[in-house]
Design a protein around this motif. Sequence first.
Motif, mmCIF file in Angstrom:
data_model
loop_
_atom_site.group_PDB
_atom_site.id
_atom_site.type_symbol
_atom_site.label_atom_id
_atom_site.label_comp_id
_atom_site.label_asym_id
_atom_site.label_seq_id
_atom_site.Cartn_x
_atom_site.Cartn_y
_atom_site.Cartn_z
ATOM 1 N N ASN A 36 0.673 -1.036 -0.332
ATOM 2 C CA ASN A 36 0.243 -0.012 -0.220
ATOM 3 C C ASN A 36 1.261 0.976 -0.292
ATOM 4 O O ASN A 36 0.517 2.488 0.290
ATOM 5 C CB ASN A 36 -0.919 0.180 1.284
ATOM 6 N N GLY A 37 1.558 1.261 -0.588
ATOM 7 C CA GLY A 37 3.255 2.325 -0.542
ATOM 8 C C GLY A 37 3.895 2.220 0.471
ATOM 9 O O GLY A 37 4.512 3.362 0.405
ATOM 10 N N GLY A 38 3.549 1.623 1.398
ATOM 11 C CA GLY A 38 4.913 1.673 2.695
ATOM 12 C C GLY A 38 5.812 1.390 2.700
ATOM 13 O O GLY A 38 6.546 0.499 1.799
ATOM 14 N N VAL A 39 7.224 2.078 3.235
ATOM 15 C CA VAL A 39 8.864 2.378 2.515
ATOM 16 C C VAL A 39 9.524 1.157 4.559
ATOM 17 O O VAL A 39 9.552 2.409 4.972
ATOM 18 C CB VAL A 39 9.365 3.441 2.627
ATOM 19 N N LEU A 40 10.098 0.349 3.795
ATOM 20 C CA LEU A 40 11.475 0.300 5.219
ATOM 21 C C LEU A 40 12.427 0.270 4.735
ATOM 22 O O LEU A 40 12.862 -0.419 3.731
ATOM 23 C CB LEU A 40 10.088 -0.797 5.381
ATOM 24 N N ASP A 41 13.351 0.799 5.315
ATOM 25 C CA ASP A 41 14.436 0.651 5.211
ATOM 26 C C ASP A 41 15.262 0.705 6.370
ATOM 27 O O ASP A 41 14.314 0.702 7.305
ATOM 28 C CB ASP A 41 15.060 1.891 4.623
ATOM 29 N N LYS A 42 16.526 0.706 6.860
ATOM 30 C CA LYS A 42 16.994 1.102 8.057
ATOM 31 C C LYS A 42 16.895 2.326 9.018
ATOM 32 O O LYS A 42 16.637 1.668 10.047
ATOM 33 C CB LYS A 42 18.654 0.660 7.407
ATOM 34 N N ALA A 43 17.041 3.734 8.823
ATOM 35 C CA ALA A 43 15.950 4.122 9.113
ATOM 36 C C ALA A 43 14.600 3.763 9.545
ATOM 37 O O ALA A 43 14.134 4.588 11.016
ATOM 38 C CB ALA A 43 15.776 5.545 8.765
ATOM 39 N N GLY A 44 14.346 3.569 9.340
ATOM 40 C CA GLY A 44 12.574 3.226 9.563
ATOM 41 C C GLY A 44 12.752 2.105 10.675
ATOM 42 O O GLY A 44 11.770 1.543 11.127
ATOM 43 N N MET A 45 13.069 1.445 10.463
ATOM 44 C CA MET A 45 13.213 0.081 10.829
ATOM 45 C C MET A 45 13.624 0.007 12.490
ATOM 46 O O MET A 45 14.056 -0.056 13.353
ATOM 47 C CB MET A 45 14.434 -1.029 11.174
ATOM 48 N N GLU A 46 14.395 1.566 12.700
ATOM 49 C CA GLU A 46 15.728 1.562 13.741
ATOM 50 C C GLU A 46 14.946 3.095 14.301
ATOM 51 O O GLU A 46 15.160 3.422 15.625
ATOM 52 C CB GLU A 46 16.372 2.371 13.467
ATOM 53 N N SER A 47 13.419 4.270 13.755
ATOM 54 C CA SER A 47 12.258 4.563 14.641
ATOM 55 C C SER A 47 11.375 4.251 14.825
ATOM 56 O O SER A 47 11.016 2.774 14.370
ATOM 57 C CB SER A 47 12.405 5.559 13.146
ATOM 58 N N ASP A 48 10.390 4.845 16.134
ATOM 59 C CA ASP A 48 9.217 4.312 16.485
ATOM 60 C C ASP A 48 7.724 4.784 15.272
ATOM 61 O O ASP A 48 6.557 4.762 15.182
ATOM 62 C CB ASP A 48 8.819 4.615 17.560
ATOM 63 N N ALA A 49 8.455 6.171 14.478
ATOM 64 C CA ALA A 49 7.652 6.236 13.266
ATOM 65 C C ALA A 49 6.923 4.794 12.331
ATOM 66 O O ALA A 49 5.393 5.281 11.520
ATOM 67 C CB ALA A 49 8.598 7.181 12.179
#
Length: 158
Positions: A36-49
């Motif tokens: 549905n358009g979400g993006v997961l990268d290293k920064a995303g994995m390390e954030s609570d966002a």
Amino acid sequence: MRATYRVLAYLLALEVVVQAAAIAWAVFGLSTWIENGGVLDKAGMESDAVVFDGVTGFMVHGLNGQIIVPVIALVLFIVSFFARFPRAVAWAGAALLTVIVQVALGMFAHAVPALGMLHGAVALVLLVVALIAARKASGPAPAATSTEASTGAHAAQV
């Protein structure tokens, strides 16, 4: 102690099911979020966002796998010394060893993703070992030895 052993072994088997359900929820939720358009990268994995339906599944899987399952397996192993039925210690030891291998595979699979396949397969081994241990504890109580029988008979006469 046999009843405690049996309950712990069944609880260990149930935890394998919880682990499978939690990781499935997490992975399916993540894949739907990405589709549905979400993006997961290293920064995303390390954030609570990064929040998606199923993100809690990752937390449940991690907490269960690194704390709850090993504690249950360790307590089962300790109880096995007092359960007093044939091979109680062996089955509990097999469960504990399988849990140790499982935790190690889960940790190392982050560096070598192919180990994830082994992690899933060993989970099935743990399920079977835990169920067999529980079933063995459900068997008939061992017959009294001749020494116990004569002592009991003597005590009844006095």
